[in-house]
Design a protein around this motif. Structure first.
Motif, PDB file in Angstrom:
ATOM      1  N   TYR A 182      -1.289   6.450   0.397  1.00  0.00           N
ATOM      2  CA  TYR A 182      -2.443   7.170  -0.168  1.00  0.00           C
ATOM      3  C   TYR A 182      -3.748   6.794   0.505  1.00  0.00           C
ATOM      4  O   TYR A 182      -4.730   7.492   0.367  1.00  0.00           O
ATOM      5  CB  TYR A 182      -2.559   6.899  -1.673  1.00  0.00           C
ATOM      6  CG  TYR A 182      -1.484   7.522  -2.511  1.00  0.00           C
ATOM      7  CD1 TYR A 182      -0.537   8.373  -1.952  1.00  0.00           C
ATOM      8  CD2 TYR A 182      -1.417   7.276  -3.877  1.00  0.00           C
ATOM      9  CE1 TYR A 182       0.454   8.937  -2.727  1.00  0.00           C
ATOM     10  CE2 TYR A 182      -0.423   7.843  -4.661  1.00  0.00           C
ATOM     11  CZ  TYR A 182       0.511   8.673  -4.086  1.00  0.00           C
ATOM     12  OH  TYR A 182       1.485   9.231  -4.855  1.00  0.00           O
TER      13      TYR A 182
ATOM     14  N   ASP B  99       0.722   0.649 -12.294  1.00  0.00           N
ATOM     15  CA  ASP B  99       1.070   1.903 -11.604  1.00  0.00           C
ATOM     16  C   ASP B  99       2.556   1.947 -11.328  1.00  0.00           C
ATOM     17  O   ASP B  99       3.199   0.928 -11.270  1.00  0.00           O
ATOM     18  CB  ASP B  99       0.303   1.987 -10.274  1.00  0.00           C
ATOM     19  CG  ASP B  99      -0.594   3.203 -10.227  1.00  0.00           C
ATOM     20  OD1 ASP B  99      -0.393   4.115 -11.028  1.00  0.00           O
ATOM     21  OD2 ASP B  99      -1.496   3.221  -9.382  1.00  0.00           O
TER      22      ASP B  99
ATOM     23  N   TRP C 121       0.076   1.829  -4.708  1.00  0.00           N
ATOM     24  CA  TRP C 121      -0.484   2.745  -5.702  1.00  0.00           C
ATOM     25  C   TRP C 121       0.543   3.749  -6.207  1.00  0.00           C
ATOM     26  O   TRP C 121       1.397   4.200  -5.444  1.00  0.00           O
ATOM     27  CB  TRP C 121      -1.659   3.519  -5.099  1.00  0.00           C
ATOM     28  CG  TRP C 121      -2.807   2.675  -4.670  1.00  0.00           C
ATOM     29  CD1 TRP C 121      -3.158   2.354  -3.389  1.00  0.00           C
ATOM     30  CD2 TRP C 121      -3.763   2.018  -5.517  1.00  0.00           C
ATOM     31  NE1 TRP C 121      -4.276   1.542  -3.392  1.00  0.00           N
ATOM     32  CE2 TRP C 121      -4.664   1.325  -4.683  1.00  0.00           C
ATOM     33  CE3 TRP C 121      -3.937   1.943  -6.907  1.00  0.00           C
ATOM     34  CZ2 TRP C 121      -5.729   0.571  -5.188  1.00  0.00           C
ATOM     35  CZ3 TRP C 121      -4.992   1.197  -7.405  1.00  0.00           C
ATOM     36  CH2 TRP C 121      -5.871   0.517  -6.549  1.00  0.00           C
ATOM     37  N   GLY C 122       0.408   4.136  -7.468  1.00  0.00           N
ATOM     38  CA  GLY C 122       1.091   5.319  -7.995  1.00  0.00           C
ATOM     39  C   GLY C 122       0.092   6.463  -7.987  1.00  0.00           C
ATOM     40  O   GLY C 122      -0.852   6.468  -7.187  1.00  0.00           O
ATOM     41  N   ASP C 123       0.272   7.390  -8.922  1.00  0.00           N
ATOM     42  CA  ASP C 123      -0.593   8.573  -8.938  1.00  0.00           C
ATOM     43  C   ASP C 123      -2.049   8.250  -9.236  1.00  0.00           C
ATOM     44  O   ASP C 123      -2.933   9.038  -8.939  1.00  0.00           O
ATOM     45  CB  ASP C 123      -0.077   9.570  -9.981  1.00  0.00           C
ATOM     46  CG  ASP C 123       1.237  10.170  -9.541  1.00  0.00           C
ATOM     47  OD1 ASP C 123       1.531  10.114  -8.335  1.00  0.00           O
ATOM     48  OD2 ASP C 123       1.976  10.668 -10.407  1.00  0.00           O
TER      49      ASP C 123
ATOM     50  N   GLU D 114       5.097   3.463 -14.804  1.00  0.00           N
ATOM     51  CA  GLU D 114       5.942   4.505 -14.242  1.00  0.00           C
ATOM     52  C   GLU D 114       6.493   4.120 -12.871  1.00  0.00           C
ATOM     53  O   GLU D 114       7.650   4.333 -12.553  1.00  0.00           O
ATOM     54  CB  GLU D 114       5.118   5.791 -14.136  1.00  0.00           C
ATOM     55  CG  GLU D 114       5.961   7.002 -13.826  1.00  0.00           C
ATOM     56  CD  GLU D 114       5.120   8.270 -13.837  1.00  0.00           C
ATOM     57  OE1 GLU D 114       5.648   9.290 -13.402  1.00  0.00           O
ATOM     58  OE2 GLU D 114       3.947   8.214 -14.261  1.00  0.00           O
ATOM     59  N   TYR D 115       5.625   3.552 -12.024  1.00  0.00           N
ATOM     60  CA  TYR D 115       6.056   3.190 -10.676  1.00  0.00           C
ATOM     61  C   TYR D 115       6.433   1.718 -10.558  1.00  0.00           C
ATOM     62  O   TYR D 115       6.938   1.278  -9.547  1.00  0.00           O
ATOM     63  CB  TYR D 115       4.981   3.550  -9.655  1.00  0.00           C
ATOM     64  CG  TYR D 115       4.758   5.030  -9.576  1.00  0.00           C
ATOM     65  CD1 TYR D 115       5.584   5.829  -8.802  1.00  0.00           C
ATOM     66  CD2 TYR D 115       3.752   5.628 -10.327  1.00  0.00           C
ATOM     67  CE1 TYR D 115       5.403   7.200  -8.753  1.00  0.00           C
ATOM     68  CE2 TYR D 115       3.572   7.003 -10.289  1.00  0.00           C
ATOM     69  CZ  TYR D 115       4.388   7.784  -9.506  1.00  0.00           C
ATOM     70  OH  TYR D 115       4.203   9.135  -9.461  1.00  0.00           O
TER      71      TYR D 115
END
Ligand SMILES: [Zn+2]
Ligand SMILES: [Zn+2]
Length: 222
Positions: free
Chosen positions: A137, A222, A161-163, A200-201
């Protein structure tokens, strides 16, 4: 900018099931905690924190130990908290001078309840040192061919990083841009997971002030 300017040293803690003592670096093992020092507890829940990670300077000289300290102790309150961007455990960092600890606490206090998903298994560490580059990202085009940023439990390196990312955080005390000091991972590259589970990640990222790691930390899940 050349590749070198994006390179950061990183250390995967690489946990393996084991039987560490308070004199060892570990995840989930006994903490070197003096009998005359108050065990940390959670302001929100009135429950004792759980000793989660212990890292000695001799094993992890890459960590930014303040002068006069040689061990980092990471504690979790293993209940739900509203953490910056998600729900997760609360974290307390203690930077200690191990040479001043003579008499140890007899028994570590245990919380009356815990979220199973935040409780670590007991592990020794076999660190893997490597060079890490920014997450996809925030990775410049010329670095696309390099290995991805690791989501394993690590010190240093870049944030996986996630979203929600990438983001930068300022120290609430002095305004310096915080740096990720430790990331706790759900998924270890080795496949030997600590069995805790974050977001989530899968990463609980801990950011600290580069001017003084004792300034308030920031958590990002994340
Ligand atoms: Zn709590
Ligand atoms: Zn600061």
């Amino acid at each position: 900018m050349g590749r070198e300017s994006w390179a950061r040293p990183a250390v995967l803690l690489n946990p393996l099931e084991g039987d560490p003592t308070d004199a060892d670096s570990h995840i989930g093992g006994p903490m070197l905690w003096p009998i005359d020092s108050e065990w940390p507890s959670c302001d929100s829940h009135g429950e004792p924190f759980v000793g989660a990670v212990q890292l000695y300077q001799r094993d992890f000289p890459e960590l930014p130990f303040p002068d006069g300290t040689d061990v980092l102790q990471v504690f979790l309150c293993t209940l739900w908290h509203d953490v910056t961007n998600a729900y997760g455990p609360d974290v307390r960092l203690v930077w200690r001078d191990s040479t001043t600890v003579f008499e140890l606490i007899e028994e570590e206090p245990e919380p009356s309840e815990q979220e199973e998903r935040y409780v670590p298994t007991v592990n020794v560490l076999e660190p893997i040192r490597y060079t890490e580059y920014p997450h996809a990202y925030e990775r410049p085009e010329e670095l696309r061919d390099l290995p991805p940023t690791s989501g394993g439990t690590k010190i240093g390196g870049w944030t996986c990083w996630g979203d929600g990312g990438p983001l930068t955080f300022d120290c609430p005390e002095c305004g310096a841009v915080q740096r990720q000091v430790l990331s706790l991972g759900t998924h270890e590259p080795s496949g030997d997971h600590v069995e805790w589970n974050f977001g989530e990640y899968g990463n609980l990222n801990i950011f600290a002030c580069p001017q003084d790691v004792r300034h308030p930390i920031r958590l990002w899940i994340d």
